[in-house]
Write a protein that holds these residues in place. Structure first.
Motif, short mmCIF file in Angstrom:
data_model
loop_
_atom_site.label_atom_id
_atom_site.label_comp_id
_atom_site.label_asym_id
_atom_site.label_seq_id
_atom_site.Cartn_x
_atom_site.Cartn_y
_atom_site.Cartn_z
N TYR A 129 -4.06 11.49 -11.89
CA TYR A 129 -4.73 10.20 -11.76
C TYR A 129 -6.23 10.26 -12.05
CZ TYR A 129 -0.30 9.04 -9.69
OH TYR A 129 1.05 8.85 -9.48
N HIS A 130 -6.73 11.38 -12.57
CA HIS A 130 -8.15 11.48 -12.86
C HIS A 130 -8.49 10.49 -13.98
CE1 HIS A 130 -12.03 13.04 -14.13
NE2 HIS A 130 -12.08 13.63 -12.94
N PRO A 131 -9.54 9.68 -13.79
CA PRO A 131 -9.86 8.64 -14.78
C PRO A 131 -10.12 9.18 -16.19
CG PRO A 131 -11.27 8.44 -12.84
CD PRO A 131 -10.45 9.67 -12.66
N SER B 33 3.39 6.99 -12.92
CA SER B 33 1.93 7.17 -13.02
C SER B 33 1.28 6.08 -13.85
CB SER B 33 1.60 8.54 -13.59
OG SER B 33 2.10 8.65 -14.90
N THR C 228 0.85 -1.18 0.00
CA THR C 228 0.00 0.00 0.00
C THR C 228 0.89 1.24 0.00
OG1 THR C 228 -1.66 -1.19 1.27
CG2 THR C 228 -1.82 1.19 1.25
N LYS D 132 -1.84 3.65 -9.79
CA LYS D 132 -3.10 4.38 -9.97
C LYS D 132 -3.73 4.59 -8.61
CE LYS D 132 -3.15 4.27 -14.48
NZ LYS D 132 -3.00 5.42 -15.29
N TYR D 133 -4.10 5.81 -8.33
CA TYR D 133 -4.73 6.14 -7.06
C TYR D 133 -6.11 6.71 -7.34
CZ TYR D 133 0.14 5.78 -5.72
OH TYR D 133 1.42 5.33 -5.55
N THR D 134 -7.04 6.36 -6.49
CA THR D 134 -8.40 6.86 -6.65
C THR D 134 -8.50 8.27 -6.07
OG1 THR D 134 -9.16 6.03 -4.52
CG2 THR D 134 -9.32 4.52 -6.41
N VAL D 135 -9.56 8.96 -6.43
CA VAL D 135 -9.82 10.29 -5.87
C VAL D 135 -9.96 10.20 -4.36
CG1 VAL D 135 -11.43 12.23 -5.84
CG2 VAL D 135 -10.84 11.14 -8.02
N ASP D 136 -10.58 9.13 -3.87
CA ASP D 136 -10.73 8.95 -2.42
C ASP D 136 -9.38 8.80 -1.74
OD1 ASP D 136 -13.48 9.13 -2.57
OD2 ASP D 136 -13.80 6.96 -2.65
N GLU D 137 -8.46 8.05 -2.34
CA GLU D 137 -7.12 7.88 -1.76
C GLU D 137 -6.36 9.21 -1.75
OE1 GLU D 137 -5.81 3.33 -2.88
OE2 GLU D 137 -5.95 4.79 -4.52
#
Length: 177
Positions: free
Chosen positions: A35-37, A60, A4, A64-69
């Motif tokens: 990282y925006h999809p 990058s 993580t 990949k990281y989510t907006v929440d992360e």
């Protein structure tokens, strides 16, 4: 990813002691854009190996990281108290397994009365020596206490400058003293 990522890795910033809110905000926005999809999908379609396209030297494409992360990383590092607690958990997790166990151990609690007080530039500074030999290994300033108090906190996590020992320090701000 096998491991993580830390909040610092998510925002791609160094784990230095002094990160300004402006620096954190820039890193947050940069990570959101990177990282925006929708942006990643558009880059894949438009630039995917086109002649003259610059090769990316960052990770990058693999991370990949989510907006929440990204939001969690930003909010945690933005709050001084949450950041101290997060840094403490990182240090504790690094020590797991060394010498057969968790060498960090639980965080002991002290009261601010257990510290020596002096004035420096018309502000109170609280210090305490550490078992590692640092005369002023633990240091808390009046400004730090006021900031935590303003956030509704009545305790601070304080690490020694000379070793990995941490204390949870409880305090009470008395107005007008």
């Amino acid at each position: 990813m096998a491991q993580t990522a830390t909040h610092y890795e998510v925002l791609d910033i160094p784990r230095s002691l002094k990160l300004s809110n402006a620096t954190l905000k820039k890193a947050y926005h940069r990570a959101l854009l990177r990282y925006h999809p929708d942006k990643a999908a558009a880059e894949h379609i438009v630039g995917g190996g086109a002649p003259g396209a610059a090769e990316s030297t960052d990770n990058s494409k693999t991370a990949k990281y989510t907006v929440d992360e990204i939001l969690l990383a930003y909010n945690t590092l933005l709050s001084p108290q949450l950041r101290k607690e997060y840094d403490l958990s990182l240090e504790a997790s690094k020590n797991v397994g060394k010498d057969g166990g968790n060498t960090a151990g639980p965080v002991d609690s002290l009261d601010l009365d257990d510290f020596e007080m002096r004035y420096e530039n018309d502000k109170m500074v609280f210090t305490r020596s550490c078992r590692c030999g640092e005369k002023e290994g633990f240091l808390i300033t009046e400004d730090e206490l006021e900031e935590l108090s303003g956030e509704g906190q009545n305790e601070a996590l304080v690490g020694c400058v000379g070793c990995s020992l941490w204390f949870r320090v409880t305090f009470e701000v008395i107005e007008g003293s």
